[in-house]
Design a protein around this motif. Structure first.
Motif, PDB file in Angstrom:
ATOM      1  N   PHE A  70       0.826  -1.210   0.000  1.00  0.00           N
ATOM      2  CA  PHE A  70       0.000   0.000   0.000  1.00  0.00           C
ATOM      3  C   PHE A  70       0.858   1.256   0.000  1.00  0.00           C
ATOM      4  CE2 PHE A  70      -2.936  -3.083   2.016  1.00  0.00           C
ATOM      5  CZ  PHE A  70      -3.935  -3.020   1.062  1.00  0.00           C
ATOM      6  N   PHE A  71       1.939   1.231  -0.757  1.00  0.00           N
ATOM      7  CA  PHE A  71       2.845   2.361  -0.802  1.00  0.00           C
ATOM      8  C   PHE A  71       2.661   3.024  -2.155  1.00  0.00           C
ATOM      9  CE2 PHE A  71       6.976   4.436  -0.296  1.00  0.00           C
ATOM     10  CZ  PHE A  71       6.907   4.725   1.041  1.00  0.00           C
ATOM     11  N   PHE A  72       2.294   4.304  -2.147  1.00  0.00           N
ATOM     12  CA  PHE A  72       1.860   4.889  -3.407  1.00  0.00           C
ATOM     13  C   PHE A  72       2.816   5.915  -4.012  1.00  0.00           C
ATOM     14  CE2 PHE A  72      -2.012   3.507  -1.260  1.00  0.00           C
ATOM     15  CZ  PHE A  72      -2.505   2.665  -2.238  1.00  0.00           C
ATOM     16  N   SER A  73       3.782   6.379  -3.232  1.00  0.00           N
ATOM     17  CA  SER A  73       4.576   7.468  -3.785  1.00  0.00           C
ATOM     18  C   SER A  73       5.880   6.986  -4.432  1.00  0.00           C
ATOM     19  CB  SER A  73       4.849   8.524  -2.708  1.00  0.00           C
ATOM     20  OG  SER A  73       5.300   7.923  -1.539  1.00  0.00           O
ATOM     21  N   ARG A  74       6.000   5.708  -4.655  1.00  0.00           N
ATOM     22  CA  ARG A  74       7.153   5.183  -5.397  1.00  0.00           C
ATOM     23  C   ARG A  74       6.631   4.156  -6.383  1.00  0.00           C
ATOM     24  NH1 ARG A  74      10.040   8.231  -3.697  1.00  0.00           N
ATOM     25  NH2 ARG A  74      11.838   8.267  -2.318  1.00  0.00           N
ATOM     26  N   GLU A  75       7.305   4.070  -7.511  1.00  0.00           N
ATOM     27  CA  GLU A  75       6.960   3.015  -8.459  1.00  0.00           C
ATOM     28  C   GLU A  75       7.321   1.665  -7.830  1.00  0.00           C
ATOM     29  OE1 GLU A  75       4.806   2.433 -11.372  1.00  0.00           O
ATOM     30  OE2 GLU A  75       5.719   4.415 -11.591  1.00  0.00           O
ATOM     31  N   HIS A  76       6.464   0.677  -8.029  1.00  0.00           N
ATOM     32  CA  HIS A  76       6.771  -0.646  -7.464  1.00  0.00           C
ATOM     33  C   HIS A  76       7.733  -1.398  -8.377  1.00  0.00           C
ATOM     34  CE1 HIS A  76       3.185  -1.040  -4.519  1.00  0.00           C
ATOM     35  NE2 HIS A  76       3.932   0.012  -4.293  1.00  0.00           N
ATOM     36  N   LYS A  77       9.024  -1.067  -8.223  1.00  0.00           N
ATOM     37  CA  LYS A  77      10.064  -1.722  -9.033  1.00  0.00           C
ATOM     38  C   LYS A  77      11.135  -2.231  -8.099  1.00  0.00           C
ATOM     39  CE  LYS A  77       9.805   1.083 -13.223  1.00  0.00           C
ATOM     40  NZ  LYS A  77      10.264   2.420 -13.611  1.00  0.00           N
TER      41      LYS A  77
END
Lengths: 541, 242, 280, 215
Positions: free
Chosen positions: B158-165
């Motif tokens: 649920f982390f939105f301020s980083r791209e999930h890479k």
């Protein structure tokens, strides 16, 4: 291939669960069942022995919330060898628990318990003993000595005043009664277990509730019933009273010890009246400092990022796959010349999910208006319907086609859950929407809606924070926004910097929590429970 | 007599509603509307007798002319009456005042409730010993590790301020798997709950099987007679309801 | 039309019929299989056993007839247990349709049910009281925990609270030895835990529907709830531990076939789906 | 004015209800108690208004003989009958032998519980027709679901023990799933939801979230 590998990995994990969950030994979670971590273990530990002991005093300042009171006890006769016993109350009334975790006790080889006060608390004791009195039993009263030591006062969280009196039962053959009076004239209340204003001589104008609490309450109750009070030798007895604070005259307390026999409670000894204690209100409950700090941290993050957003509207939020799915679905519906169904859930406007859903509805309706497609947004709550109609109307206006808005595209179906569901299903079967979007708060209807939509071969995008309904949406819809993703999607779509900033603040708060959990777990593993103890809620200790 | 009649009525209505499973029909609609009416009437009476009468009107009578008490008794009545402004277009906005009152109260109470119970206590009890020592066995330690890693990965999902890479992507993927297992477990429980709901009804129908038979025959005949028993289209149109 | 196509286009009413049969069959021939008791339910039992006789317990009965098959048996067993332990019971409700169910359950318990002797000696107003429903959700929860009389000036019978001995000295959450919530949703467990448990530290246990139970596991694991009963299985566990032959135990019998049917439906549905995908 | 007054009201009640937790002072506690009591009154007024709305919405439809007007008439009649009897018997729905109790036991109870009992049937159909293992996520979800479903009924317990010779105890596995992976997932959701609720609450109190004023 990667997918299969991942699936296999996860299934392997479940298989590991078989091993981890298997007996022998105790079931996972330990035999204490609910116990988790040292906090609970400490709460249930046996109290330190305090026999024979003398109550040094009670800290006044600590229990201004009425949620906790700490007592300091030392072994009589030998001031050098001190033990510190702590009782913590849940709520100032019933349920006093010995909290051994906060006791520092050394035992010397002879088995006597000795201890020292924690340096900082020792200082506090000296400052905080406000009212102490000692009463000697008259010589003709069986030679039993009795003391009423500390009387403390505080404001309970409910605005009432707690008065705590401590009495000692040196020979253990006595129970305690207590007297509350405004002028020192009222009589002793001869009931060891229920103290009530109505049983006093003459009605007291104060709503008073009192409790007698022994260190081991169960034992005390049982002992009294069986008339075996002797088992209680040396126990500290604590009485707490509540009275309404205000400009009234101060209270005085007297403690009296009664013989243990349930039939005839002979008065053995009565203490003199305590010094007057008056109720005084506190402004801040220090025991809730940790909640205040955490809340301040979260609020601080929110305000900081809001300010940031105002300064530079450059807040990055990753693209949420569900939004692509929504756009794609609307596009497909337009191509097929079929409407888009948007269900904003069944909860009232007071629910944040509905609020988020309205924001997304605005964007969806705008897109629909731009593509010159149709939208149907049925509602269950009349009030939500009004809001939704406004939102859709505004969206058509924003898209430059205010005349294309039809109020009947935002129908109110029924306030009854299943009638509403049947109504939405009717729309699905009649109007054959090509895209079904369910965003907001859903309950049991999630299953019926998503199944009908699946059968109707519509593209389905769902999102809700109602965790119980997520499984159905995940299993039956093409894309599901899980919990917070719904809120994130509404922030993302609104492009409102203030909304985006809350998202960013929540992310940082999560980082903070992860940090706290890591530090707490590691320090706990290293045998340092203080860090995690700081986060215990006062009432839970 | 009343009891037997009641049981028959109950069974009848049960059969009427269950007939919806076959398709929408007048019997279901009848039962549904009786339900809506009865429950609305019930709400009204209950609210009047449990709140409006004892908590709003009685204090007014008991205030005995004491202006302070009278004011305390009148304020909630005034606030409640403002709600009814919605019925009149011109002053409808006045109803937002009591709504705002309740919303503010709920918001404040919820901030505290969530912060204390769902944030701080949950964070505190997520702090678990990660290796065996003293009270912790190895088995518990392993479970603690799984829980610890799972929780962190789920939070990262649920982390939105980083791209999930990269690492974050991997972690959030693991987190999603944890979430899916947890949803799966809920799913299993939900199935159980849903079936439970019908068991009570099945028991009732079984206990009064005469009534059940009578009403089933009645409903089947009725559905035939109303002439609606045409072959339904391939898609289940039984849910259709305006 | 081959079998796969037929299954794909299967009228769902056949499935409804199957489920109907699955529900009725066990009533005709009960299986009566043994089952293991959930630890979380055992914890409720143990927790109540620890409450000293004579104490007062608050029960918030927050469910309505819809969830009665899951929660009503639990309520009955709960009142049996509390009466058996000589604990006084104050019952309130945040759901409007609950109070008549409470009265019914207690009446049954007094008469004797599930092979347990009755508790005819229990007096209304002395050993138990039914305060009834109040609208206001968390506002009611908050007021009750501070001062019961601020929301409940009277009980369901219309009597002033002070006229009942059981309410003597009972003013707020501090005066209850424990709080037990039988909850079917909102407002319910979450609100009670948030507004009351974490604030007053009152010992609290819950019975809830199976649907919602797992959401509250974090509360149980953090010690905020001393026990948690999930749905009909939880009620059956509780009945079993208490030694009552109640409705939930017989209901659990029905669950056997129902669950197998659902699993069968999922597997079959997926088989049809995947076979269908391979042959477009 | 139409917006300002409600925003001020929300701000005041919201701040008092927040601060109240930290401050036991009577100047905070007394207003808090009043807000709670008044809020409860407002909410009961909302219910009355909702019921009135049923009449307002349906009566014209009945008079105009719109579609299904007969059902609406039955609904209104049922409502008036229940309310009338209830008021006549002073709301004693739990008095055995009263008409209100009869209505509760034999109308409301079967109707409401059967309405929800329909779900047992829908879930069978959904299980067959919509719950597909379309992705890794859905597969995992369904696998865990099947384990739990089996582990929660006696027959699953019996089968697992018989088939594996006692090596696998399904109820234990279910407990483990609940206590370990499920706990992690649910706790994360709980924390996230709490953050969302807190930030929304703050925005509502500060008047930045005012969607409830629309309409």
């Amino acid at each position: 291939m990667k997918k299969q590998l991942e699936t296999a990995g996860v299934l392997l994990f479940l298989a590991a669960g078989v091993i981890l969950s298997a007996k022998p030994g105790k079931p996972v979670g330990g035999e204490t069942g609910q116990a988790e971590g040292p906090a609970r273990a400490a709460a249930e530990a046996r109290p330190v022995s305090m026999r024979p002991a003398e109550v040094l005093g009670a800290a006044d300042r600590w229990n201004d919330s009425g949620d906790a009171l700490r007592l300091f006890v030392r072994q009589s006769g030998d001031p050098e060898k001190q033990a510190l016993g702590v009782l913590v109350s849940e709520g100032g009334g019933s349920g006093w628990k010995p909290a051994a975790a906060q006791v520092v006790v050394h035992r010397d080889p002879s088995g006597k318990s000795t201890g020292s006060l924690l340096p900082e608390t020792a200082g506090e004791i000296k400052d905080q003993i406000t009212h102490t009195l000692t009463a000697q039993i008259p010589p003709d009263k069986r030679g039993v000595s009795m003391r009423l030591r500390a009387v403390t006062r505080n404001i309970a969280s409910n605005g009432l005043m707690n008065i705590a009196a401590l009495a000692l039962t040196p020979d253990g053959r006595v129970a305690v009664g207590i007297e509350l009076s405004r002028d020192g004239k009222a009589g002793l209340i001869p009931d060891a277990f229920r103290l009530d204003a109505s049983t006093a001589d003459g009605p007291t104008p104060l709503p008073i509730a009192a409790h007698l609490v022994f260190q081991d309450k169960d034992k005390a109750v049982k002992a009294l019933e069986e008339e075996k009070i002797s088992g209680l030798a040396g126990d500290v007895v604590l009485v707490s009273l509540q009275a309404v604070p205000g400009g009234d005259k101060p209270f005085m307390l007297r403690a009296g010890f009664l013989a243990a026999s349930a039939q005839a409670r002979d008065e053995i000894a009565v203490s003199g009246p305590s010094l007057p204690v008056a109720a005084e209100a506190a402004w801040f409950n220090g025991l809730r400092l940790n909640v205040a700090l955490l809340l301040a941290a979260v609020a601080g993050l929110i305000f900081w990022f809001m300010w940031q957003a105002k300064r530079s509207a450059n807040l990055y939020v990753r693209r949420i796959p569900g939004i692509d799915a929504i756009e794609e679905a609307i596009g497909r519906a337009t191509e097929m010349g079929r409407p888009v169904l948007y269900v904003p859930g069944i909860l009232d406007m007071t629910n944040i999910q509905t609020i988020s859903s309205m924001l997304i509805l605005g964007k969806v309706a705008e897109m629909v208006a731009e593509y010159d497609s149709d939208i149907v947004a049925p509602n269950m709550i009349p009030f939500v319907r009004e809001v939704a109609a406004d939102v859709v109307k505004q969206a058509y206006y924003n898209a430059g086609r205010p005349d294309a808005f039809k109020p009947e595209s935002v129908p109110y179906l029924s306030q009854e859950q299943f009638a509403f569901t049947a109504g939405v299903n009717g729309i699905m079967l009649r109007d054959k929407p090509a895209a079904n979007i369910y965003l907001g708060g859903f309950y049991a209807e999630s299953l019926i809606l998503s199944e009908t939509g699946f059968q109707a071969k519509a593209i389905q995008v769902a999102g809700t924070a109602e965790v119980t309904q997520l499984p159905f949406f995940i299993a039956a819809c093409d894309y599901t926004l899980i919990g917070e993703e719904l809120f994130a999607a509404s922030a993302y779509m609104s492009k409102d910097p203030r909304m985006l900033s809350t998202l960013k603040a929540a992310d940082w708060a999560k980082m903070l929590f992860i940090g706290l959990i890591v530090i707490g777990s590691v320090s706990l593993s290293l045998g340092m429970p203080q860090f995690s103890q700081f986060f215990e809620i006062a009432a839970m200790k | 007599m009343m009891e037997t009649m009641g049981a028959w009525v109950g069974v009848g209505l049960t059969v009427f509603i269950l007939s919806f499973l076959y398709k929408d029909n007048p019997f279901y609609k009848l039962a549904e509307h009786i339900y809506l009416g009865v429950s609305a009437g019930y709400w009204l009476v209950v609210v009047f007798h449990t709140n409006i009468l004892p908590e709003l009107i009685m204090p007014l009578r008991e205030s005995g002319g004491d202006p302070g008490k009278l004011a305390m008794a009148l304020t909630p009545i005034a606030l409640s009456l403002l709600m009814f402004a919605t019925l009149f277009k011109k002053i409808a906005w006045l109803a937002t005042i009591p709504i705002a009152f309740v919303i503010g109260a709920f918001a404040g109470a919820q901030i505290i409730g969530f912060a204390s119970s769902d944030l701080i206590i949950q964070i505190q009890s997520s702090m678990q010993p990660l290796w065996a020592s003293g009270q912790t066995t190895w088995r518990e330690a392993i479970n603690n590790w799984i829980g610890f890693a799972g929780l962190i990965c789920c939070l990262l999902f649920f982390f939105f301020s980083r791209e999930h890479k990269g690492a974050l992507g991997a972690a959030s993927r693991v987190g999603m798997y944890f979430l899916m297992i947890s949803f799966g477990a809920s799913f299993g429980y939900t199935v159980m709950g849903r079936i439970s709901l019908a068991i009570g009804r099945a028991q009732e129908l079984y206990d009064y099987h005469y009534a059940t038979l009578v009403f089933t025959v009645l409903v089947v005949a009725g559905v035939f007679l109303t002439g609606r028993l045409r072959k339904p289209p391939a898609e289940s149109a039984e849910m259709k309801q305006p | 039309m081959n079998l796969r196509e037929r299954l794909t286009h299967l009228d769902r009413r056949w499935l409804f019929l199957l489920m109907g049969l699955a529900l009725l069959a066990p009533l005709l021939m009960p299986l009566k299989l043994p089952f293991a008791q959930d630890r979380m339910v055992q914890d409720i039992y143990d927790g109540i056993e620890k409450i000293p006789p004579g104490s007062t317990v608050l029960v918030s009965s927050d469910f309505d007839p819809a969830s009665a098959p899951e929660l009503y048996p639990f309520s009955v067993a709960l009142y049996q247990h509390l009466f058996q332990r000589d604990i006084k019971v104050v019952v309130m409700s945040l759901w409007p349709a609950a109070p008549p169910l409470v009265t019914k359950a207690i009446d049954e318990v007094k008469k004797g049910v599930g092979g347990k002797p009755g508790f005819a000696n229990k007096q209304y107003g002395t050993d138990y009281i039914n305060l009834g429903f109040r609208p206001g959700e968390i506002l009611v929860i908050k007021s009750v925990s501070d001062d019961i009389r601020s929301v409940y000036s009277a009980d369901t019978q219309g009597g002033r609270l002070d006229s009942y001995p059981i309410m003597n000295g009972v003013n707020g959450m501090k005066d209850f030895a424990a709080m037990i919530n039988v909850s079917a949703g909102y407002p319910g467990i979450k609100e009670w835990v948030q507004q009351v448990q974490s604030r007053y530290g009152v010992r609290m246990a819950c019975a809830t529907t199976a649907v919602a139970a797992l959401d509250y596991i974090p509360y149980y694991k953090s010690g905020q709830l001393f026990g948690l009963s999930a749905g009909m299985k939880g009620s059956a566990d509780y009945e079993k531990i208490l030694g009552v032959d109640g409705k939930a135990i017989s209901g659990l019998d029905t669950q056997n076939i129902g669950h197998l049917l659902i699993i069968f439906a999922i597997v079959l549905g997926n088989a049809v789906y995947f076979l269908g995908r391979r042959k477009p | 004015m139409k917006k300002t007054i409600p925003l001020i009201v929300t701000f005041i009640t919201g701040v008092i209800m927040t601060v109240e937790y930290f401050s036991p002072h009577p100047l905070v506690q007394h207003p808090k108690a009043a807000i709670e009591k008044w809020g409860i009154s407002v909410m009961s007024a909302m219910i009355v208004l909702g019921t009135l709305n049923i009449l307002i919405v349906n009566l014209p439809r009945i008079v105009r003989k719109e579609r299904d007007w007969m059902y609406k008439a039955i609904m209104v009649a049922a409502m008036i009958a229940t309310a009338g009897l209830g008021f006549y018997e002073q709301g004693k729905f739990d008095d055995k032998g009263s008409f209100s109790n009869w209505m509760f036991t034999h109308l409301l109870v079967p109707l409401q519980s059967t309405m929800f009992a329909l779900l047992a049937f829908y879930i069978t159909s959904a299980a067959f027709r919509a719950f597909r293992a379309r992705s890794v996520e859905a597969t995992l979800l369904l696998a865990a679901a099947i384990i739990v479903m089996l582990g929660r009924v006696p027959i699953g317990e019996l089968l697992s023990a018989k088939l594996t010779g006692g090596a696998l105890n399904l109820p234990d596995l279910v407990s483990w799933i609940n206590d370990v992976p499920n706990l992690a997932g649910k706790r994360a959701i709980m924390v996230g939801a709490a953050l969302g609720a807190i930030s929304t609450g703050i925005r509502v109190i500060l008047g930045m979230e005012r969607s409830y004023l629309a309409g």
